[in-house]
Motif scaffolding. Sequence first.
Motif, PDB file in Angstrom:
ATOM      1  N   GLU A  27       0.802  -1.229   0.000  1.00 14.87           N
ATOM      2  CA  GLU A  27       0.000   0.000   0.000  1.00 14.87           C
ATOM      3  C   GLU A  27       0.834   1.278   0.000  1.00 14.87           C
ATOM      4  N   VAL A  28       0.326   2.241  -0.728  1.00 12.91           N
ATOM      5  CA  VAL A  28       0.819   3.608  -0.713  1.00 12.91           C
ATOM      6  C   VAL A  28      -0.375   4.491  -0.373  1.00 12.91           C
ATOM      7  N   GLY A  29      -0.318   5.141   0.751  1.00 14.44           N
ATOM      8  CA  GLY A  29      -1.438   5.971   1.156  1.00 14.44           C
ATOM      9  C   GLY A  29      -2.716   5.192   1.403  1.00 14.44           C
ATOM     10  N   GLY A  30      -2.576   3.952   1.868  1.00 14.93           N
ATOM     11  CA  GLY A  30      -3.750   3.155   2.188  1.00 14.93           C
ATOM     12  C   GLY A  30      -4.367   2.412   1.028  1.00 14.93           C
ATOM     13  N   ARG A  31      -3.758   2.519  -0.156  1.00 15.01           N
ATOM     14  CA  ARG A  31      -4.244   1.804  -1.340  1.00 15.01           C
ATOM     15  C   ARG A  31      -3.087   1.042  -1.983  1.00 15.01           C
ATOM     16  N   PRO A  32      -3.350  -0.135  -2.565  1.00 15.75           N
ATOM     17  CA  PRO A  32      -2.279  -0.875  -3.234  1.00 15.75           C
ATOM     18  C   PRO A  32      -1.648  -0.053  -4.352  1.00 15.75           C
ATOM     19  N   ILE A  33      -0.349  -0.223  -4.543  1.00 21.47           N
ATOM     20  CA  ILE A  33       0.296   0.507  -5.628  1.00 21.47           C
ATOM     21  C   ILE A  33      -0.320   0.138  -6.970  1.00 21.47           C
ATOM     22  N   LYS A  39      -5.356   3.736 -11.683  1.00 24.03           N
ATOM     23  CA  LYS A  39      -5.967   5.076 -11.689  1.00 24.03           C
ATOM     24  C   LYS A  39      -5.287   5.984 -12.705  1.00 24.03           C
ATOM     25  N   ILE A  40      -3.974   5.841 -12.872  1.00 25.24           N
ATOM     26  CA  ILE A  40      -3.264   6.640 -13.870  1.00 25.24           C
ATOM     27  C   ILE A  40      -3.817   6.348 -15.259  1.00 25.24           C
ATOM     28  N   TYR A  41      -3.921   5.064 -15.607  1.00 27.78           N
ATOM     29  CA  TYR A  41      -4.429   4.691 -16.923  1.00 27.78           C
ATOM     30  C   TYR A  41      -5.905   5.073 -17.077  1.00 27.78           C
ATOM     31  N   SER A  42      -6.667   4.874 -16.030  1.00 24.14           N
ATOM     32  CA  SER A  42      -8.091   5.191 -16.081  1.00 24.14           C
ATOM     33  C   SER A  42      -8.325   6.672 -16.322  1.00 24.14           C
ATOM     34  N   GLY A  57      -1.223 -14.633  -6.213  1.00 30.41           N
ATOM     35  CA  GLY A  57      -2.183 -13.997  -7.102  1.00 30.41           C
ATOM     36  C   GLY A  57      -3.606 -14.044  -6.601  1.00 30.41           C
ATOM     37  N   ASP A  58      -3.946 -15.065  -5.810  1.00 30.50           N
ATOM     38  CA  ASP A  58      -5.304 -15.163  -5.279  1.00 30.50           C
ATOM     39  C   ASP A  58      -5.640 -13.982  -4.384  1.00 30.50           C
ATOM     40  N   MET A  59      -4.641 -13.386  -3.762  1.00 28.03           N
ATOM     41  CA  MET A  59      -4.891 -12.232  -2.905  1.00 28.03           C
ATOM     42  C   MET A  59      -5.270 -11.005  -3.730  1.00 28.03           C
ATOM     43  N   ILE A  60      -4.708 -10.885  -4.929  1.00 29.64           N
ATOM     44  CA  ILE A  60      -5.071  -9.776  -5.816  1.00 29.64           C
ATOM     45  C   ILE A  60      -6.509  -9.946  -6.290  1.00 29.64           C
ATOM     46  N   ILE A  61      -6.886 -11.175  -6.655  1.00 31.96           N
ATOM     47  CA  ILE A  61      -8.270 -11.433  -7.058  1.00 31.96           C
ATOM     48  C   ILE A  61      -9.217 -11.104  -5.900  1.00 31.96           C
ATOM     49  N   ARG A  62      -8.871 -11.558  -4.704  1.00 30.10           N
ATOM     50  CA  ARG A  62      -9.730 -11.340  -3.546  1.00 30.10           C
ATOM     51  C   ARG A  62      -9.891  -9.851  -3.255  1.00 30.10           C
ATOM     52  N   TYR A  63      -8.805  -9.087  -3.407  1.00 23.26           N
ATOM     53  CA  TYR A  63      -8.886  -7.645  -3.143  1.00 23.26           C
ATOM     54  C   TYR A  63      -9.952  -6.992  -4.015  1.00 23.26           C
ATOM     55  N   PHE A  64      -9.952  -7.310  -5.292  1.00 20.85           N
ATOM     56  CA  PHE A  64     -10.922  -6.674  -6.186  1.00 20.85           C
ATOM     57  C   PHE A  64     -12.316  -7.295  -6.066  1.00 20.85           C
ATOM     58  N   MET A  65     -12.387  -8.570  -5.719  1.00 24.59           N
ATOM     59  CA  MET A  65     -13.694  -9.174  -5.492  1.00 24.59           C
ATOM     60  C   MET A  65     -14.397  -8.521  -4.300  1.00 24.59           C
ATOM     61  N   GLU A  66     -13.622  -8.078  -3.325  1.00 24.06           N
ATOM     62  CA  GLU A  66     -14.164  -7.445  -2.127  1.00 24.06           C
ATOM     63  C   GLU A  66     -14.156  -5.920  -2.214  1.00 24.06           C
ATOM     64  N   TYR A  67     -13.763  -5.408  -3.368  1.00 24.85           N
ATOM     65  CA  TYR A  67     -13.508  -3.972  -3.504  1.00 24.85           C
ATOM     66  C   TYR A  67     -14.732  -3.124  -3.208  1.00 24.85           C
ATOM     67  N   CYS A 125      -1.353  -1.367 -24.049  1.00 23.70           N
ATOM     68  CA  CYS A 125      -0.407  -0.807 -23.088  1.00 23.70           C
ATOM     69  C   CYS A 125       0.144  -1.920 -22.217  1.00 23.70           C
ATOM     70  N   LEU A 126       1.355  -1.725 -21.738  1.00 24.73           N
ATOM     71  CA  LEU A 126       2.006  -2.712 -20.873  1.00 24.73           C
ATOM     72  C   LEU A 126       2.865  -1.982 -19.853  1.00 24.73           C
ATOM     73  N   THR A 127       2.763  -2.414 -18.601  1.00 24.99           N
ATOM     74  CA  THR A 127       3.630  -1.851 -17.570  1.00 24.99           C
ATOM     75  C   THR A 127       3.795  -2.864 -16.456  1.00 24.99           C
ATOM     76  N   TYR A 128       4.557  -2.455 -15.449  1.00 28.02           N
ATOM     77  CA  TYR A 128       4.828  -3.317 -14.306  1.00 28.02           C
ATOM     78  C   TYR A 128       3.999  -2.861 -13.105  1.00 28.02           C
ATOM     79  N   GLY A 129       3.721  -3.797 -12.200  1.00 30.18           N
ATOM     80  CA  GLY A 129       2.852  -3.486 -11.077  1.00 30.18           C
ATOM     81  C   GLY A 129       3.561  -2.898  -9.881  1.00 30.18           C
ATOM     82  N   ASP A 130       4.607  -2.097 -10.125  1.00 29.99           N
ATOM     83  CA  ASP A 130       5.336  -1.531  -8.983  1.00 29.99           C
ATOM     84  C   ASP A 130       5.882  -0.125  -9.235  1.00 29.99           C
TER      85      ASP A 130
END
Length: 256
Positions: A27-33, A39-42, A57-67, A125-130
């Motif tokens: 997290e950065v500022g309480g939200r995942p990087i 948000k930048i792309y959006s 990877g299941d934790m990333i799926i769970r984060y958005f499933m519970e978003y 588009c392609l980028t890294y998650g960090d």
Amino acid sequence: MKCVIFCGGKGTRLREETKFIPKPLVEVGGRPILWHIMKIYSSYGINDFILPLGYKGDMIIRYFMEYQWRNSDVTLNLKSNHIKIENNDEIEDWNITFVDTGMESKTALRLHKVKKYLEGEDNFCLTYGDGVANVNIKNLVDYHLKHNKIVSITGLHPRSKYGLMLKDEDNIITKFEEKPILKESVNGGFMVINKRIFNYITDENLMLVESVLPKLAKESEIKVYNFDGFWHCMDTYRDYEDLNRMWNDKPLWKIW
């Protein structure tokens, strides 16, 4: 246009955090990087994301499933178990495709495994998650579409993590420079790629940067999009601390 964000690495240089969660969820500022990157792309109208997953990877799926319920006021009827999201208008309108690309897969293989979700897309588009930046994605895409190369890479000049010593021919120190901006360009991660890249990618377990891009470079199929704005990668725990401090002070990548 769709955006692929690599999310499968183990983030071993950030083990203080990634021992428990995947790096894109740090997290950065309480939200995942990862959220910040999306948000930048959006902000430039790109709302379709493909996430090649691997480590935790299941934790990333769970984060958005519970978003929704994690980021909304919720009314729950205990008897019917009916859940009503009260402020749904504040939830981002994103389409996210999660693809398990393997725990040990390297980046070229991860991209190969999401190819079917890019059918019908001439470019993506392609980028890294960090890493975050205030790159103008629209200008980057426009730049890519103007030439007929396969890859456009955002090139930037980062600040050195170390102070430099300048010396003369007799090895006498003439000057100290504290963490200067480097003259050489580095890959800032924000890329736009034509579908022809898949002619160079097989199911071999290869790195995109170390194996595929050098082949394209030999064929003059890569152009650099020169960028001199803000960019910061969360590679180490110190980077994590720096980004959180910036978020509280002045988050230059926050363009939304």
